[in-house]
Design a protein around this motif. Sequence first.
Motif, PDB file in Angstrom:
ATOM      1  N   PHE A   1       0.845  -1.201   0.000  1.00 45.61           N
ATOM      2  CA  PHE A   1       0.000   0.000   0.000  1.00 45.61           C
ATOM      3  C   PHE A   1       0.878   1.248   0.000  1.00 45.61           C
ATOM      4  O   PHE A   1       0.505   2.282   0.538  1.00 45.61           O
ATOM      5  N   THR A   2       2.083   1.116  -0.565  1.00 45.46           N
ATOM      6  CA  THR A   2       3.025   2.238  -0.486  1.00 45.46           C
ATOM      7  C   THR A   2       3.028   3.117  -1.733  1.00 45.46           C
ATOM      8  O   THR A   2       3.593   4.212  -1.718  1.00 45.46           O
TER       9      THR A   2
ATOM     10  N   TYR B   1      -4.775   8.546  -0.886  1.00 47.87           N
ATOM     11  CA  TYR B   1      -4.143   8.103   0.351  1.00 47.87           C
ATOM     12  C   TYR B   1      -5.126   8.141   1.523  1.00 47.87           C
ATOM     13  O   TYR B   1      -5.972   9.033   1.594  1.00 47.87           O
TER      14      TYR B   1
ATOM     15  N   ALA C   1       4.345  -0.570  11.390  1.00 42.21           N
ATOM     16  CA  ALA C   1       4.551  -0.935   9.982  1.00 42.21           C
ATOM     17  C   ALA C   1       5.417  -2.193   9.875  1.00 42.21           C
ATOM     18  O   ALA C   1       5.128  -3.090   9.072  1.00 42.21           O
TER      19      ALA C   1
ATOM     20  N   VAL D   1       2.908  -0.825   4.533  1.00 42.06           N
ATOM     21  CA  VAL D   1       2.329   0.522   4.628  1.00 42.06           C
ATOM     22  C   VAL D   1       3.479   1.486   4.931  1.00 42.06           C
ATOM     23  O   VAL D   1       4.576   1.055   5.268  1.00 42.06           O
TER      24      VAL D   1
ATOM     25  N   ARG E   1       0.320   5.564   6.496  1.00 40.02           N
ATOM     26  CA  ARG E   1      -0.332   5.948   5.244  1.00 40.02           C
ATOM     27  C   ARG E   1      -0.538   4.720   4.377  1.00 40.02           C
ATOM     28  O   ARG E   1       0.364   3.915   4.189  1.00 40.02           O
ATOM     29  N   ILE E   2      -1.771   4.620   3.890  1.00 34.30           N
ATOM     30  CA  ILE E   2      -2.118   3.567   2.937  1.00 34.30           C
ATOM     31  C   ILE E   2      -2.435   4.231   1.608  1.00 34.30           C
ATOM     32  O   ILE E   2      -3.215   5.191   1.568  1.00 34.30           O
TER      33      ILE E   2
END
Length: 393
Positions: free
Chosen positions: A32-33, A320, A336, A347, A362-363
Amino acid sequence: MNYISDNTQSIKHSKIRKMFNKALEYDNPISFTIGEPDFTASDNVVEATIRALKEGKSKYSENAGIKPLREAISRYLERECGLLYNSVDEITVTTGAMGGIYQALKVTLNPGDEVIVSEPCWTNYAQQIKMCGGVPVSVPVDFENSFSLDPEKIERSITKSTKAIMINSPCNPTGTVLSEEVLIKVANIAKKYDLLVFSDEVYKHIIFDEAKHISIASLPDMKERTLVFDSFSKTFAMTGFRVGYVAGPSEIISNITKLQENIAACVAMPCQYGAVEALEGGKEHLNMMVEQYEKRRNYISERLSKMPYIKYEKSKGTFYAFISIKDTGMTSEEFAMKLLEKEQVVVVPGDAFGDFGEGYIRISFATSMENIKRGMDRIESFLVNLKVWKAEA
Ligand SMILES: Cc1ncc(COP(=O)(O)O)c(C=O)c1O
């Protein structure tokens, strides 16, 4: 002899890269980066780029970008934002918004000049400000205030060395869209203290629900002190084309172009022709992408609302989700890393976006719905188990 300059040594790699590298050690990660659309450029844009190549439009262009592109940008800014910039000396084409922001900082900052940035923010601002000899001054934004800018905090952080305020709406990583009321207050501060405003608007079209993008440059007497940064990367899924632009006062724009002359000469000419098509070829592709992002955001929000320990307020824009993990008692990095180790979900720890991002992750939902569903299952399992471990402890 140390061959690396002190300035370069002060520049740090992003933590996003650290997570990315760490994920390579696992065999089945869900990432999800990603900070770029999972879509590709539309067919008409690709065809226009190929056509340009076939027609021999593969030379150096004017440093400020090809005339048809500057003209198309001028029409687009008027149509979409009510901004009037002439294509002759108020718009310059840059290597993505990234190149534009860097060159603008280089043009305007003297050593020690301060630039106010709200934090958490896009990691590159602070690094670029430092690369240009400036000093980033962070002003925190809070979950409780929907991560909106607090104009009073901005005003309190102004010193004799303040040169500019950097704003980013819609915001990476928080997904916040600044309201007109907040923008007016920021504009008034800029006018009161004679400051420049750098307005990074690269996510302006990726916006949901009732949120509305307003460019601060459109507010009274702001055009003369604002630089608008935009690019084709997010809006048109053209990250690899590396086309962006800056619109602003002619004196600054001509100096940005002067730097371009000495840095890269110009942006790749065929890509500039593709960019013209992106602006003039209709909004179907963009609308399709925004619709998908909105569906994904709604799904994520629905799933997260049922999970323990975390808080998420629906993003108003961007792709995001910025999620509070404070109630887990873990740091962002611990969270994370554990999530990766236990569930192979990647993430970005919130502190990658500055110290004030601590306590968040953050996703990016610029990935398929299938990935999102599987990723949400894994995050849920991680959090539920955490609850069990905590209860047992
Ligand atoms: C807030 C923000 N500004 C600027 C950029 C740079 O985009 P580009 O150089 O591809 O236009 C990014 C990319 O992630 C971003 O998130």
